[in-house]
Design a protein around this motif. Structure first.
Motif, PDB file in Angstrom:
ATOM      1  N   ALA A   2      11.845   6.276 -19.951  1.00  0.00           N
ATOM      2  CA  ALA A   2      12.227   5.022 -20.647  1.00  0.00           C
ATOM      3  C   ALA A   2      11.318   4.079 -19.611  1.00  0.00           C
ATOM      4  O   ALA A   2      11.091   2.781 -19.976  1.00  0.00           O
ATOM      5  CB  ALA A   2      13.761   4.775 -20.291  1.00  0.00           C
ATOM      6  N   GLY A   3      11.248   4.118 -18.323  1.00  0.00           N
ATOM      7  CA  GLY A   3      10.807   3.128 -17.358  1.00  0.00           C
ATOM      8  C   GLY A   3       9.357   2.824 -17.621  1.00  0.00           C
ATOM      9  O   GLY A   3       8.816   1.587 -17.647  1.00  0.00           O
ATOM     10  N   ILE A   4       8.443   3.952 -17.818  1.00  0.00           N
ATOM     11  CA  ILE A   4       7.158   3.824 -18.115  1.00  0.00           C
ATOM     12  C   ILE A   4       6.620   3.596 -19.571  1.00  0.00           C
ATOM     13  O   ILE A   4       5.916   2.789 -19.878  1.00  0.00           O
ATOM     14  CB  ILE A   4       6.316   5.111 -17.663  1.00  0.00           C
ATOM     15  N   ALA A   5       7.651   3.832 -20.496  1.00  0.00           N
ATOM     16  CA  ALA A   5       7.497   3.489 -21.844  1.00  0.00           C
ATOM     17  C   ALA A   5       7.482   1.873 -22.017  1.00  0.00           C
ATOM     18  O   ALA A   5       6.898   1.264 -22.933  1.00  0.00           O
ATOM     19  CB  ALA A   5       8.517   4.263 -22.653  1.00  0.00           C
ATOM     20  N   ARG A   6       8.336   1.331 -21.194  1.00  0.00           N
ATOM     21  CA  ARG A   6       8.559  -0.230 -21.386  1.00  0.00           C
ATOM     22  C   ARG A   6       7.679  -0.917 -20.027  1.00  0.00           C
ATOM     23  O   ARG A   6       7.857  -2.334 -20.229  1.00  0.00           O
ATOM     24  CB  ARG A   6       9.988  -0.349 -21.156  1.00  0.00           C
ATOM     25  N   ALA A   7       6.976  -0.285 -19.419  1.00  0.00           N
ATOM     26  CA  ALA A   7       6.332  -1.220 -18.147  1.00  0.00           C
ATOM     27  C   ALA A   7       4.996  -1.524 -18.772  1.00  0.00           C
ATOM     28  O   ALA A   7       4.510  -1.326 -19.804  1.00  0.00           O
ATOM     29  CB  ALA A   7       5.910  -0.048 -17.094  1.00  0.00           C
TER      30      ALA A   7
END
Length: 299
Positions: free
Chosen positions: A49-54
């Motif tokens: 979730a973190g890297i997909a939205r970063a």
């Protein structure tokens, strides 16, 4: 006050996990199951979730990676060389001095202190962290002990669920595709369980090791909590293109205690005491050293 608000919840959950493991209030099978689902589902979910939205263009900077992994390689090489000279064989002591617990301690620390927007720097480091250090240790062990390098063992580093979560999130990010809102809600729910479960699991793991400090484990702990972040702090100031937020994240990651995964590379009984004591001692002393590094970066 901000420092205490960041540190107390992290080490409070670690202490809770230690109490659960020490008092045997959680059966071994239940503890193993909690650890399995945490690292195979919850933690990959938060990384995905973190890297997909970063904003990957912000985090994936060559200078950022060089500022962290330059000191990583220097510490790994220096400690491994000194340990090899003393022991006459390959040992995972360099790995213990250079491998930070960036997932269990680093993520909640950066989130609390610097905000979720700074996690992009954490994810950039995590993409390469285990892959580089575990591969280095595998090569060093093979050549240092006369064993044959096994490509399959090196490829297993890529099969780590955490790395898979990061890679899938990065692919989704660069593809420009989206996920339905219901799917994102499931991912977010799983991610919310990741950090508390992971910290409790870390505490349970520490309860299985006895703190038997020696000169070697104390020296490794000082290198891990002192020399390594000091090198990152100095090197990141010398390199161009890094703002204060990026430098703060890198120093905090370097100042995190030794990750328990290093124990997977222990092959000699005499190394077990040194590595397990370093994991335990660095985790305990990080409660003191991390606030000092936070204050230094805030100055």
């Amino acid at each position: 006050m901000v420092v205490l608000q960041a540190i107390v919840p992290i080490f409070g959950l670690i202490m809770l996990g230690y109490l659960l493991g020490w008092r045997r209030w959680l059966a071994d099978e239940a503890a193993a199951g909690l650890a399995s689902i945490t690292f195979k589902l919850f933690m990959p979910a938060i990384l995905f979730a973190g890297i997909a939205r970063a904003e990957l263009s912000v985090g994936m900077s060559p200078m950022l990676l060089l500022a962290y992994f330059g000191p990583v390689l220097a510490v790994f090489a220096l400690v491994s060389l000194l340990a090899h000279h003393r022991l006459g064989r390959a040992a995972p002591l360099g790995l213990a001095a250079a491998y930070s617990n960036n997932v269990l301690v680093g993520i909640p620390l950066v989130t609390t202190l610097l905000g979720t927007e700074s996690l992009v720097y954490v994810f950039a480091i995590l993409v390469f962290h285990s892959l580089i250090l575990f591969s280095l240790q595998s090569f060093y062990t093979a050549f240092g002990s006369g064993e044959r390098v096994r490509p399959v063992a090196l490829l297993k580093n890529l099969a780590n669920p955490l790395i898979i979560g990061l890679l899938l999130g990065a692919l989704l990010n660069v593809s420009g595709l989206g996920l339905p809102g219901a799917i994102w809600r499931i991912v977010d729910w799983l991610a919310q369980a990741a950090l508390p479960c992971a910290l409790i699991v870390l505490g349970i793991s520490l309860s299985r090791y006895r703190l038997r400090p020696s000169t070697g484990s104390l020296a490794l702990t000082l290198v891990k909590l002192g020399l390594f972040p000091l090198l990152v702090w100095w090197f990141s100031a010398w390199l161009p293109g890094l703002d204060q937020a990026a430098r703060s994240v890198l120093v905090l990651l370097a100042a995190c205690p030794t990750g328990v995964n290093v124990l997977a590379f222990v092959k000699q009984p005499e190394d077990t005491r040194a590595v397990s004591s370093t994991v335990f001692l660095s985790t305990v002393l990080a409660a003191i050293s991390l606030p000092l590094w936070m204050l230094l970066m805030a100055a």
